[in-house]
Design an enzyme around this catalytic site. Structure first.
Site, mmCIF file in Angstrom:
data_model
loop_
_atom_site.group_PDB
_atom_site.id
_atom_site.type_symbol
_atom_site.label_atom_id
_atom_site.label_comp_id
_atom_site.label_asym_id
_atom_site.label_seq_id
_atom_site.Cartn_x
_atom_site.Cartn_y
_atom_site.Cartn_z
ATOM 1 N N ASP A 234 -20.133 42.328 132.183
ATOM 2 C CA ASP A 234 -19.365 41.129 132.553
ATOM 3 C C ASP A 234 -17.872 41.435 132.701
ATOM 4 O O ASP A 234 -17.080 40.555 132.990
ATOM 5 C CB ASP A 234 -19.592 40.048 131.471
ATOM 6 C CG ASP A 234 -19.116 38.671 131.924
ATOM 7 O OD1 ASP A 234 -19.071 38.433 133.144
ATOM 8 O OD2 ASP A 234 -18.794 37.838 131.064
ATOM 9 N N SER A 255 -17.496 32.847 134.212
ATOM 10 C CA SER A 255 -18.874 33.131 134.612
ATOM 11 C C SER A 255 -19.729 31.889 134.361
ATOM 12 O O SER A 255 -19.624 31.267 133.297
ATOM 13 C CB SER A 255 -19.454 34.269 133.775
ATOM 14 O OG SER A 255 -18.454 35.109 133.278
ATOM 15 N N GLN A 305 -24.132 37.686 139.300
ATOM 16 C CA GLN A 305 -23.463 36.594 138.589
ATOM 17 C C GLN A 305 -22.840 35.627 139.578
ATOM 18 O O GLN A 305 -22.331 36.027 140.613
ATOM 19 C CB GLN A 305 -22.348 37.173 137.710
ATOM 20 C CG GLN A 305 -21.527 36.130 136.994
ATOM 21 C CD GLN A 305 -20.459 36.723 136.080
ATOM 22 O OE1 GLN A 305 -19.264 36.611 136.364
ATOM 23 N NE2 GLN A 305 -20.842 37.348 134.977
HETATM 24 C C1 LIG Z 1 -16.409 24.359 132.742
HETATM 25 C C2 LIG Z 1 -17.883 24.519 132.950
HETATM 26 C C3 LIG Z 1 -18.124 25.612 133.963
HETATM 27 C C4 LIG Z 1 -18.488 23.220 133.418
HETATM 28 O O1 LIG Z 1 -17.582 22.458 134.069
HETATM 29 P P1 LIG Z 1 -17.690 20.883 134.108
HETATM 30 O O2 LIG Z 1 -19.071 20.412 134.268
HETATM 31 O O3 LIG Z 1 -16.738 20.491 135.159
HETATM 32 O O4 LIG Z 1 -17.229 20.553 132.631
HETATM 33 P P2 LIG Z 1 -16.205 19.511 132.130
HETATM 34 O O5 LIG Z 1 -16.230 19.640 130.635
HETATM 35 O O6 LIG Z 1 -16.470 18.190 132.728
HETATM 36 O O7 LIG Z 1 -14.816 20.062 132.655
HETATM 37 C C5 LIG Z 1 -14.247 21.235 132.184
HETATM 38 C C6 LIG Z 1 -12.818 21.329 132.680
HETATM 39 O O8 LIG Z 1 -12.776 21.405 134.111
HETATM 40 C C7 LIG Z 1 -12.058 20.274 134.650
HETATM 41 N N1 LIG Z 1 -12.745 19.862 135.855
HETATM 42 C C8 LIG Z 1 -14.002 19.375 135.938
HETATM 43 N N2 LIG Z 1 -14.317 19.132 137.202
HETATM 44 C C9 LIG Z 1 -13.220 19.458 137.947
HETATM 45 C C10 LIG Z 1 -12.925 19.438 139.323
HETATM 46 N N3 LIG Z 1 -13.832 19.040 140.196
HETATM 47 N N4 LIG Z 1 -11.720 19.868 139.725
HETATM 48 C C11 LIG Z 1 -10.796 20.304 138.842
HETATM 49 N N5 LIG Z 1 -11.014 20.367 137.496
HETATM 50 C C12 LIG Z 1 -12.216 19.925 137.075
HETATM 51 C C13 LIG Z 1 -12.127 19.218 133.572
HETATM 52 O O9 LIG Z 1 -11.091 18.306 133.682
HETATM 53 C C14 LIG Z 1 -11.999 20.064 132.336
HETATM 54 O O10 LIG Z 1 -10.656 20.480 132.171
HETATM 55 P P3 LIG Z 1 -9.969 20.486 130.727
HETATM 56 O O11 LIG Z 1 -10.085 19.104 130.207
HETATM 57 O O12 LIG Z 1 -8.574 20.964 130.993
HETATM 58 O O13 LIG Z 1 -10.785 21.467 129.906
HETATM 59 C C15 LIG Z 1 -18.621 24.815 131.651
HETATM 60 O O14 LIG Z 1 -19.963 24.976 131.940
HETATM 61 C C16 LIG Z 1 -18.087 26.033 130.991
HETATM 62 O O15 LIG Z 1 -16.960 26.126 130.550
HETATM 63 N N6 LIG Z 1 -18.962 27.028 130.865
HETATM 64 C C17 LIG Z 1 -18.657 28.238 130.171
HETATM 65 C C18 LIG Z 1 -18.083 29.285 131.100
HETATM 66 C C19 LIG Z 1 -17.716 30.495 130.287
HETATM 67 O O16 LIG Z 1 -17.080 30.363 129.253
HETATM 68 N N7 LIG Z 1 -18.153 31.715 130.746
HETATM 69 C C20 LIG Z 1 -17.997 32.913 129.996
HETATM 70 C C21 LIG Z 1 -16.571 33.325 129.885
HETATM 71 S S1 LIG Z 1 -15.908 33.854 131.414
HETATM 72 C C22 LIG Z 1 -15.775 35.519 131.162
HETATM 73 O O17 LIG Z 1 -16.064 36.007 130.149
HETATM 74 C C23 LIG Z 1 -15.237 36.355 132.232
HETATM 75 C C24 LIG Z 1 -14.222 37.278 131.567
HETATM 76 C C25 LIG Z 1 -13.738 38.286 132.507
HETATM 77 C C26 LIG Z 1 -12.874 39.268 131.767
HETATM 78 C C27 LIG Z 1 -12.354 40.308 132.719
HETATM 79 O O18 LIG Z 1 -13.061 40.723 133.619
HETATM 80 O O19 LIG Z 1 -11.208 40.716 132.545
#
Ligand SMILES: CC(C)(COP(=O)(O)OP(=O)(O)OC[C@H]1O[C@@H](n2cnc3c(N)ncnc32)[C@H](O)[C@@H]1OP(=O)(O)O)[C@@H](O)C(=O)NCCC(=O)NCCSC(=O)CCCCC(=O)O
Length: 320
Positions: A234, A255, A305
């Protein structure tokens, strides 16, 4: 002259550092992937490296969930695939619990379902399938791309130090890179094309880098190497979606789902080539796929992914 020796503007890149001692045991196997058993099929993990986004690293959650799943499977069975959804952001300040459901035990296959939980709510759901090693009349694979060996390439840290030495670097970029350096990821990376990494060029969304776990894991425990590879897979994966665009301000990148297929035995503490591309992006999402190659050309694993990519809206120039 190879591309890593001199950049286009003539600045010499720093010399490759001598190989560091790799006697120390990898922190991935001594800590990150060591789960504490709380009850039957219930485990607790420790959080380690935290990305700049301050949400838990997806690779850590996948790796730990796979360790939990593998604990209830006999040593004669090997993970051949996993599929998962990240349903909530992981909080780095509290540990993750892993609850394993023994979905099915067959003669050749076992399937496990794991829920990663924080504050009583799932943050990841993962299914993993384990298979008996069986002979096959069908055997084929693509050929590994030809690239310079890792010994001829610079580490990610040295490339960052080189970029940080540039006088015209934006303050925000500088701060970001300094944070990356300060927070050592338990993975070693050597990009094949340093210019792609430093975002000085836009290219097709395809990149390759050598990768391995920091420290020594040792031969023998294939179950563990697979969990370490799940962790590694990842890293620098979803970012490939951004390579064909000039630097953009990312508001949120995470992701959404992740899948892996394990094809052959490998050691995650030995260099593997990660060949990554992004065939599609749209609708605030992007797809990435990757292949992990052993350096002897054997295809070790494939990954796929989809991720969420929200950019900050460009400033409305008419109001300036
Ligand atoms: C956020 C996920 C993906 C689901 O989103 P959603 O269903 O929209 O959840 P909400 O709780 O309703 O909203 C979260 C957040 O987003 C804002 N939001 C929602 N819709 C929109 C929209 N249409 N336009 C703009 N903004 C929107 C909403 O307002 C909330 O904002 P906040 O209040 O400021 O928080 C959810 O499923 C999720 O978070 N899943 C987990 C994802 C994750 O953590 N993946 C693993 C980590 S990623 C990773 O590890 C990659 C690392 C890479 C490192 C490297 O390569 O260097």
């Amino acid at each position: 002259m190879s591309e890593h020796e001199e950049k286009e503007d003539g600045d010499p890149l720093p010399e490759c550092p001598p190989m560091v001692s790799r006697d120390l045991k990898s922190i991935l196997v001594t800590s990150v992937l060591q789960l504490e058993e709380i009850d039957v099929g219930l485990y607790r993990g420790k959080n380690h490296w935290i990305p700049l986004s301050r949400r838990l690293f997806g690779g850590q959650i996948i790796g730990q969930a796979l360790v939990a799943a593998a604990k209830s499977v006999g040593d004669h069975l090997y993970a051949h695939s996993l599929h998962c959804y990240f349903v909530r952001a992981g909080d780095p300040d509290i540990p993750v619990l892993y609850n394993v459901d023994r979905v099915r035990d067959g003669r050749s296959f076992c399937v496990r379902s794991v829920k990663a939980i924080q504050r009583g709510e799932p943050i990841l759901v993962l299914q993993a399938s384990f298979h008996l090693d069986q002979p096959s009349p069908l055997m084929h694979q693509f050929s590994m791309p030809e690239v310079p060996p890792p010994e001829d390439l610079l580490s990610l840290e040295d490339l960052i130090r080189f970029v940080l030495g540039k006088p015209d670097l934006e303050q925000k970029v500088k701060q970001g890179f300094n944070k990356v350096l300060a927070n050592e990821v338990p993975i070693e990376v050597r990009p094949v094309n340093p210019l792609q990494f430093s975002r000085e060029v836009t290219t097709e969304p395809k990149r390759m880098f050598w990768v391995r776990a920091r420290g020594h894991i040792g031969e023998g425990n294939m179950k563990l190497h697979v969990c370490v590879a799940a962790y590694i897979s990842d890293y620098s994966f979803l970012g490939t979606t951004m390579m064909s665009y000039p630097a953009k301000r990312v508001k949120m990148m995470a992701s959404l789902d992740h899948a892996m297929w394990f094809h052959n035995t490998f050691r995650a503490d030995e260099w593997m080539l990660y060949e990554v591309d992004s065939p599609w992006a749209g609708g605030s999402r992007g797809l990435v796929q990757g292949r992990l190659w052993r350096r002897d050309g054997v295809l070790a694993a494939s990954c796929c992914q989809e991720g969420l990519i929200r950019l900050t809206a460009p400033k409305d120039r008419s109001k300036l």
